[in-house]
Design an enzyme around this catalytic site. Structure first.
Site, PDB file in Angstrom:
ATOM      1  N   GLU A  52       0.859  -1.196   0.051  1.00 56.08           N
ATOM      2  CA  GLU A  52      -0.103   0.000  -0.167  1.00 56.08           C
ATOM      3  C   GLU A  52       0.729   1.316  -0.020  1.00 56.08           C
ATOM      4  O   GLU A  52       1.907   1.283   0.517  1.00 56.08           O
ATOM      5  CB  GLU A  52      -0.772  -0.014   1.136  1.00 56.08           C
ATOM      6  CG  GLU A  52      -1.903  -1.170   1.244  1.00 56.08           C
ATOM      7  CD  GLU A  52      -2.967  -1.165  -0.023  1.00 56.08           C
ATOM      8  OE1 GLU A  52      -2.990  -0.156  -0.759  1.00 56.08           O
ATOM      9  OE2 GLU A  52      -3.464  -2.227  -0.249  1.00 56.08           O
ATOM     10  N   GLY A  53       0.425   2.178  -0.846  1.00 57.00           N
ATOM     11  CA  GLY A  53       0.992   3.667  -0.923  1.00 57.00           C
ATOM     12  C   GLY A  53       1.017   4.508   0.209  1.00 57.00           C
ATOM     13  O   GLY A  53       0.301   4.301   1.215  1.00 57.00           O
ATOM     14  N   PHE A  54       1.594   5.772   0.143  1.00 62.48           N
ATOM     15  CA  PHE A  54       1.693   6.828   0.859  1.00 62.48           C
ATOM     16  C   PHE A  54       0.326   7.276   1.219  1.00 62.48           C
ATOM     17  O   PHE A  54      -0.183   7.522   2.354  1.00 62.48           O
ATOM     18  CB  PHE A  54       2.555   7.693   0.204  1.00 62.48           C
ATOM     19  CG  PHE A  54       2.511   9.036   1.016  1.00 62.48           C
ATOM     20  CD1 PHE A  54       3.263   8.877   2.321  1.00 62.48           C
ATOM     21  CD2 PHE A  54       2.584  10.306   0.554  1.00 62.48           C
ATOM     22  CE1 PHE A  54       3.496  10.018   3.270  1.00 62.48           C
ATOM     23  CE2 PHE A  54       2.728  11.436   1.384  1.00 62.48           C
ATOM     24  CZ  PHE A  54       3.328  11.277   2.833  1.00 62.48           C
ATOM     25  N   ASN A  55      -0.440   7.288   0.190  1.00 63.33           N
ATOM     26  CA  ASN A  55      -1.679   8.223   0.448  1.00 63.33           C
ATOM     27  C   ASN A  55      -2.914   7.243   0.972  1.00 63.33           C
ATOM     28  O   ASN A  55      -3.645   7.684   1.662  1.00 63.33           O
ATOM     29  CB  ASN A  55      -2.186   8.821  -0.957  1.00 63.33           C
ATOM     30  CG  ASN A  55      -1.346   9.828  -1.213  1.00 63.33           C
ATOM     31  OD1 ASN A  55      -0.998  10.913  -0.383  1.00 63.33           O
ATOM     32  ND2 ASN A  55      -0.496   9.765  -2.258  1.00 63.33           N
ATOM     33  N   HIS A 111      -3.718  15.874 -11.736  1.00 62.34           N
ATOM     34  CA  HIS A 111      -3.015  14.805 -11.287  1.00 62.34           C
ATOM     35  C   HIS A 111      -3.073  13.705 -12.227  1.00 62.34           C
ATOM     36  O   HIS A 111      -4.325  13.022 -12.525  1.00 62.34           O
ATOM     37  CB  HIS A 111      -3.215  14.269  -9.731  1.00 62.34           C
ATOM     38  CG  HIS A 111      -2.721  13.191  -9.391  1.00 62.34           C
ATOM     39  ND1 HIS A 111      -3.258  11.946  -9.121  1.00 62.34           N
ATOM     40  CD2 HIS A 111      -1.273  12.655  -9.663  1.00 62.34           C
ATOM     41  CE1 HIS A 111      -2.341  10.822  -8.915  1.00 62.34           C
ATOM     42  NE2 HIS A 111      -1.403  11.261  -9.015  1.00 62.34           N
ATOM     43  N   ASP A 114       4.064  18.425  -4.999  1.00 63.96           N
ATOM     44  CA  ASP A 114       3.154  18.378  -6.045  1.00 63.96           C
ATOM     45  C   ASP A 114       1.612  18.502  -5.603  1.00 63.96           C
ATOM     46  O   ASP A 114       0.692  18.951  -6.248  1.00 63.96           O
ATOM     47  CB  ASP A 114       3.016  16.888  -6.695  1.00 63.96           C
ATOM     48  CG  ASP A 114       4.344  16.911  -7.805  1.00 63.96           C
ATOM     49  OD1 ASP A 114       4.657  17.758  -8.365  1.00 63.96           O
ATOM     50  OD2 ASP A 114       4.577  15.674  -8.263  1.00 63.96           O
ATOM     51  N   PHE A 146      -4.058   9.513  -4.166  1.00 64.99           N
ATOM     52  CA  PHE A 146      -3.315  10.702  -4.535  1.00 64.99           C
ATOM     53  C   PHE A 146      -4.273  11.691  -4.708  1.00 64.99           C
ATOM     54  O   PHE A 146      -4.273  13.079  -4.125  1.00 64.99           O
ATOM     55  CB  PHE A 146      -2.055  10.311  -5.614  1.00 64.99           C
ATOM     56  CG  PHE A 146      -0.982  11.367  -5.602  1.00 64.99           C
ATOM     57  CD1 PHE A 146      -1.292  12.635  -6.168  1.00 64.99           C
ATOM     58  CD2 PHE A 146      -0.072  11.027  -5.167  1.00 64.99           C
ATOM     59  CE1 PHE A 146      -0.315  13.560  -6.306  1.00 64.99           C
ATOM     60  CE2 PHE A 146       1.277  11.921  -5.436  1.00 64.99           C
ATOM     61  CZ  PHE A 146       0.983  13.335  -5.908  1.00 64.99           C
TER      62      PHE A 146
END
Ligand SMILES: Nc1nc2c(ncn2[C@@H]2O[C@H](COP(=O)(O)OP(=O)(O)OP(=O)(O)O)[C@@H](O)[C@H]2O)c(=O)[nH]1
Ligand SMILES: *[C@@H]1O[C@H](CO)[C@@H](O)[C@H](O)[C@H]1NC(C)=O
Ligand SMILES: *[C@@H]1O[C@H](CO)[C@@H](O)[C@H](O)[C@H]1NC(C)=O
Length: 431
Positions: free
Chosen positions: A56-59, A294, A373, A391
């Site tokens: 799982e990613g950052f967001n 994005h 970003d 994101f």
């Protein structure tokens, strides 16, 4: 597939059982604070730690933090707890080579004082110092139910069950459990066991309060818990407390000024660092004179998802928006690879990007660059993102906090052949 994906991405249980609006609603702990012995207040504080499935990613992880914060608020009603912020690192997408990207404290990305105004939080290294060593007394690995759930019969439950997947912890010769522990090799778990869970974060409260006396408890695979109350006041308070760290905001602001003729004064984007003092939606800002975009690529296109457009179609949409909004500049945040970027540059010569030097990347890390970003997209006059990207969702929230007109925020690109291109939901901020 889309509903299931959204379910995980939003941590919502109500999407599963149609018509049951109150599901995953507020939880009331088994006993009230009043029924506890008076001595409880003097008991030493306990620590809640957690981790998330490695891919799982950052967001998405930022979203899981919100779920854990509401569990912590529930625990706080009964006794003294602190949430230990899980160090960042080894994220699949943070692949910039030669950069040290493990054991990153939250303070590199978020303003910890702002977090602390919502719930008691400490960094992992503070936990090590405070709790007297690299030991976590109890690790609960959260998992689903082997038998799944029966359609239409959603109930919230948690049970001790045999581990379904292979355990990511192994016992050493002293009987301690070794595992990833955010890259802190010396950390050991004293006991690891698996719990099957189905429900919102606060269903864990009675277990932590009554079934164990461990002072430090880690919930691994915490993304298995859903939101107590998605997009309610408590959600938004926690979300608002997740203020980006000042140096990253400053880098974003300087970029806006230098390349996008954008300043808070002109754009009327007023951001109060002390979120707790903000009691109502700010007056609607204008936003900087640019279109914010994005574009999520990589794994979003590898799957040939029909809700993600080709670059050609993306460029057409961008040009039509620029014309409609009478804007000349477009800021593009993207994870596109080199080849995609070259094509984008040809298709959209007016594209502006935040391109970090190696030194900047080393300083801010992949996570910091992603935040810069997001910050720049959040200040644009109009934003358009990618379907079901967390994101993009985090940018929606940032703009909601800034008070933007939802029409300028909840927009996404449509796939070239997508028939029913549903736009993102407006989750209205609550104070
Ligand atoms: N700097 C930057 N990084 C991006 C951008 N889009 C994606 N990324 C990177 O790719 C990651 C997104 O992928 P994931 O790890 O799957 O997870 P996520 O953060 O939960 O987000 P989504 O997958 O988009 O839902 C981000 O955390 C960033 O590191 C972008 O526009 N700018
Ligand atoms: C917690 O304790 C209660 C009461 O002893 C028991 O019924 C329940 O199964 C326990 N739950 C877990 C997950 O251990
Ligand atoms: C480990 O924790 C589980 C769950 O709380 C408990 O049932 C078990 O007895 C513990 N094992 C040891 C060795 O303490």
């Amino acid at each position: 597939m889309a509903a299931g994906l959204l379910l995980l991405r939003l941590g919502l249980s109500c999407l599963l059982s149609s018509g049951v609006g109150g599901l995953g609603g507020e939880f009331s702990p088994g006993h009230s604070a009043g029924s506890l012995p008076a001595a409880a207040a003097a008991v030493e504080r306990r620590y809640l730690l957690y981790d998330v499935n490695p891919p799982e990613g950052f967001n998405l992880r930022r979203d899981v933090y919100i779920r854990m914060a509401s569990l912590l608020k529930t625990l706080q009603k009964s006794s003294d707890w602190a949430l230990v912020l899980p160090p960042w690192g080894r994220l699949y997408h943070w692949q910039s080579p030669d950069i040290h990207q493990v054991r990153i404290p939250w303070s590199e990305f978020f303003d910890v004082d702002s977090l602390s105004k919502n719930i008691p939080v400490i960094e992992y290294e503070e936990f090590l110092a405070e709790s007297g060593g690299p030991f976590i007394e109890q690790v609960y690995v959260l998992q689903g139910y082997a038998e799944g759930w029966k359609e239409g019969t959603w109930e919230e439950k948690v049970d001790q069950r045999p581990c379904i997947d292979q355990l990511m912890y192994s016992e050493d010769k002293h009987g301690y459990y070794r595992g990833w522990f955010w890259g802190y090799e010396e950390t050991r778990g004293l006991n690891v066991s698996c719990l099957s869970v189905q429900g919102s974060a606060s269903i864990m409260a009675p277990i932590l309060l009554e079934n164990t006396t461990a002072r430090s408890i880690m919930l691994d695979r915490a993304e298995n818990l859903l939101h107590d109350h998605y997009a309610g006041r408590d959600y938004w308070n926690t979300r608002r407390s997740m203020v980006f760290t000042k140096h990253l905001r400053l880098v974003g602001d300087e970029f806006r000024a230098s390349f996008l003729q954008s300043s808070d004064e002109n754009d009327k984007t007023i951001f109060h660092e002390d979120w707790i003092k903000v009691k109502q939606r700010p007056s609607t800002p204008l936003g900087g004179p640019y279109l914010g975009v994005h574009l999520r690529r990589k794994d979003f296109i590898w799957g040939h998802r029909e809700d993600v457009p080709t670059l050609h179609r993306t460029a057409e949409e961008i040009h039509s928006l620029l014309k409609k909004l009478q804007l000349k500049k477009v800021f593009i945040a993207t994870d596109a690879d080199r080849q995609d970027l070259e094509e984008l540059r040809k298709l959209i010569p007016e594209m502006v990007r935040f391109e970090s030097t190696w030194e900047e990347l080393e300083l801010y890390k992949d996570g910091g660059v992603a935040i810069i970003d997001q910050w720049i997209c959040a200040h644009a006059r109009y934003f358009i993102g990618t379907s079901v990207s967390t994101f993009s969702f985090r940018i929606h929230e940032e703009r909601e906090i800034l008070g933007f007109d939802p029409k300028t925020t909840y927009n996404r690109f449509c796939g070239d052949k997508e028939k029913n291109c549903e736009q993102p939901t407006h989750w209205k901020i609550v104070y």
